[in-house]
Design a protein around this motif. Sequence first.
Motif, PDB file in Angstrom:
ATOM      1  N   ARG A  91      52.517  34.035   8.924  1.00 54.06           N
ATOM      2  CA  ARG A  91      53.738  33.863   9.833  1.00 54.06           C
ATOM      3  C   ARG A  91      53.920  33.551  11.135  1.00 54.06           C
ATOM      4  O   ARG A  91      54.887  32.567  11.592  1.00 54.06           O
ATOM      5  N   LEU A  92      53.270  33.594  11.779  1.00 57.51           N
ATOM      6  CA  LEU A  92      53.030  32.929  13.552  1.00 57.51           C
ATOM      7  C   LEU A  92      52.472  31.536  13.162  1.00 57.51           C
ATOM      8  O   LEU A  92      53.202  30.863  13.849  1.00 57.51           O
ATOM      9  N   LEU A  93      51.894  30.844  12.020  1.00 61.36           N
ATOM     10  CA  LEU A  93      51.444  29.300  12.444  1.00 61.36           C
ATOM     11  C   LEU A  93      53.033  29.158  11.858  1.00 61.36           C
ATOM     12  O   LEU A  93      53.663  28.106  12.998  1.00 61.36           O
ATOM     13  N   SER A  94      53.511  29.420  11.127  1.00 56.37           N
ATOM     14  CA  SER A  94      55.251  29.268  10.516  1.00 56.37           C
ATOM     15  C   SER A  94      56.133  28.956  12.349  1.00 56.37           C
ATOM     16  O   SER A  94      56.999  28.271  12.186  1.00 56.37           O
ATOM     17  N   MET A 147      45.766  35.087  21.577  1.00 56.78           N
ATOM     18  CA  MET A 147      47.355  35.260  21.169  1.00 56.78           C
ATOM     19  C   MET A 147      47.672  36.521  21.966  1.00 56.78           C
ATOM     20  O   MET A 147      47.214  37.330  22.666  1.00 56.78           O
ATOM     21  N   ASN A 148      48.594  36.622  22.153  1.00 56.41           N
ATOM     22  CA  ASN A 148      49.267  37.544  23.057  1.00 56.41           C
ATOM     23  C   ASN A 148      50.812  38.692  22.507  1.00 56.41           C
ATOM     24  O   ASN A 148      51.307  37.447  21.160  1.00 56.41           O
ATOM     25  N   GLU A 149      50.713  39.361  22.921  1.00 60.20           N
ATOM     26  CA  GLU A 149      51.913  40.650  22.175  1.00 60.20           C
ATOM     27  C   GLU A 149      53.050  39.910  21.833  1.00 60.20           C
ATOM     28  O   GLU A 149      54.204  40.308  21.180  1.00 60.20           O
ATOM     29  N   ALA A 154      57.299  38.130  18.515  1.00 61.40           N
ATOM     30  CA  ALA A 154      58.930  36.849  18.546  1.00 61.40           C
ATOM     31  C   ALA A 154      58.634  36.999  17.161  1.00 61.40           C
ATOM     32  O   ALA A 154      60.152  36.109  17.110  1.00 61.40           O
ATOM     33  N   ALA A 155      58.159  36.353  16.446  1.00 56.10           N
ATOM     34  CA  ALA A 155      57.883  35.566  14.870  1.00 56.10           C
ATOM     35  C   ALA A 155      57.841  36.830  14.191  1.00 56.10           C
ATOM     36  O   ALA A 155      58.077  36.348  12.776  1.00 56.10           O
ATOM     37  N   HIS A 156      58.395  38.059  14.193  1.00 57.37           N
ATOM     38  CA  HIS A 156      59.022  38.838  13.233  1.00 57.37           C
ATOM     39  C   HIS A 156      57.606  38.718  12.227  1.00 57.37           C
ATOM     40  O   HIS A 156      58.148  38.365  10.869  1.00 57.37           O
ATOM     41  N   GLU A 203      50.173  46.836  13.869  1.00 57.47           N
ATOM     42  CA  GLU A 203      50.109  46.279  15.374  1.00 57.47           C
ATOM     43  C   GLU A 203      49.198  45.418  15.849  1.00 57.47           C
ATOM     44  O   GLU A 203      47.869  45.642  15.209  1.00 57.47           O
ATOM     45  N   PHE A 204      49.482  44.815  17.087  1.00 54.86           N
ATOM     46  CA  PHE A 204      49.066  43.790  17.762  1.00 54.86           C
ATOM     47  C   PHE A 204      47.558  44.028  17.511  1.00 54.86           C
ATOM     48  O   PHE A 204      47.083  43.348  17.184  1.00 54.86           O
TER      49      PHE A 204
END
Length: 381
Positions: A91-94, A147-149, A154-156, A203-204
């Motif tokens: 999801r973060l990649l997208s 990576m940051n929180e 923000a990536a939901h 959790e992040f």
Amino acid sequence: MSLVARCRETRKTLAIVGIVAVTILLAVTIASPAALQLEQRPRQVQDTFRIGLERWPSSPASEQSWIGYRIGMLEGLSFREQHLNQDALARLLSEDASQLPEIRPCGFKVQYSDPFGRFAIGVSHPDLARRIACLRGVVAYLLRQPMNEFDFRAAHIENAYGNRMGFSSLAYAQQLALLEIYQKGSPLFQLHSVGARDFAALEFDDFARWLRRSREKRLISFNGNRALLEAVGLPVPDPMVIRPVASLDSPRVPGGVLSFEGDAIGVPGLIMVKLAENDPSSVDRQAAQRLGCIGNDEEPRHGLNPGGSAISHVSCEVYDWYGEVWLSLAVLKSDTASDQDFCRQVPELIGDPIVAAFVRSTPEGKNGLYVLLPRRCEVQR
């Protein structure tokens, strides 16, 4: 072409339901520890995955280039935890990686592959050099990007569930059914018991720790067309080196009549038939076509004609869940029918000559046949 590859979308007879409703249902049903409709889940057809990795990148004239990536299991991590984290990364990649300057010039997508832990990343641009540069950016993101929180939130990440599942109520119903079929705690039970609520609760700090350890142990690897991998600056996998693959072998409860929660999402009855993993087309294809599972533009799908008045419609789909292939018949209830008649008539469908012929042609026969009914039917049984 396999039965899975030829499976087409049902004629939208099932109501589309929101992910949130299914999430709440999963949370109530299992209280802890996802899967997708064939046409709506971009990662599930392995033939498509292979084409993406081999044929498209090897064509200089193609405007798309694909490589695959695989994430190995961390020692001591459960399948549930691995599933949550690797899908969160997808999801973060997208959402996040696609906005980076080195990737933004290209069209970008992430696809899911049924072998657990495998994904594909694709970029599109008229210029091959630009596509290679974009892929380098994606690889750098996977292997080195801090990576940051803020970016994580923000990536939901909770939407990672919908990215994999799609929006078919039949897909959700199958997920609920498989929670009853696979023994609790088994790998496939863990995978199917993950819902959107679990992603929302991730959790992040836990995700960042998982990603850091996966990078340190070099568990993220890539595969695809040799020339493309070399152009991106990636090592070409040695075919003589066998990477360990976590086994998803999961015992099931005996075939028969089970209860599930599909009624809450508009699919009160479901008949599930286990197909062969390696050859899903090794079945009675004529019966499969008559059930409405396969067909093409020249071969309209007929579908099953239920004789009972309590059943309003039966539709058929074939799904490949993490390499496990299932055919399912979704059974809808007539508005005016009584629960008693519906609970009686759904199991009677397996005696239909077409259904019976199909079941006999499968490797497991009746041992791989399950009838899922609303829990209120338990009283009548």
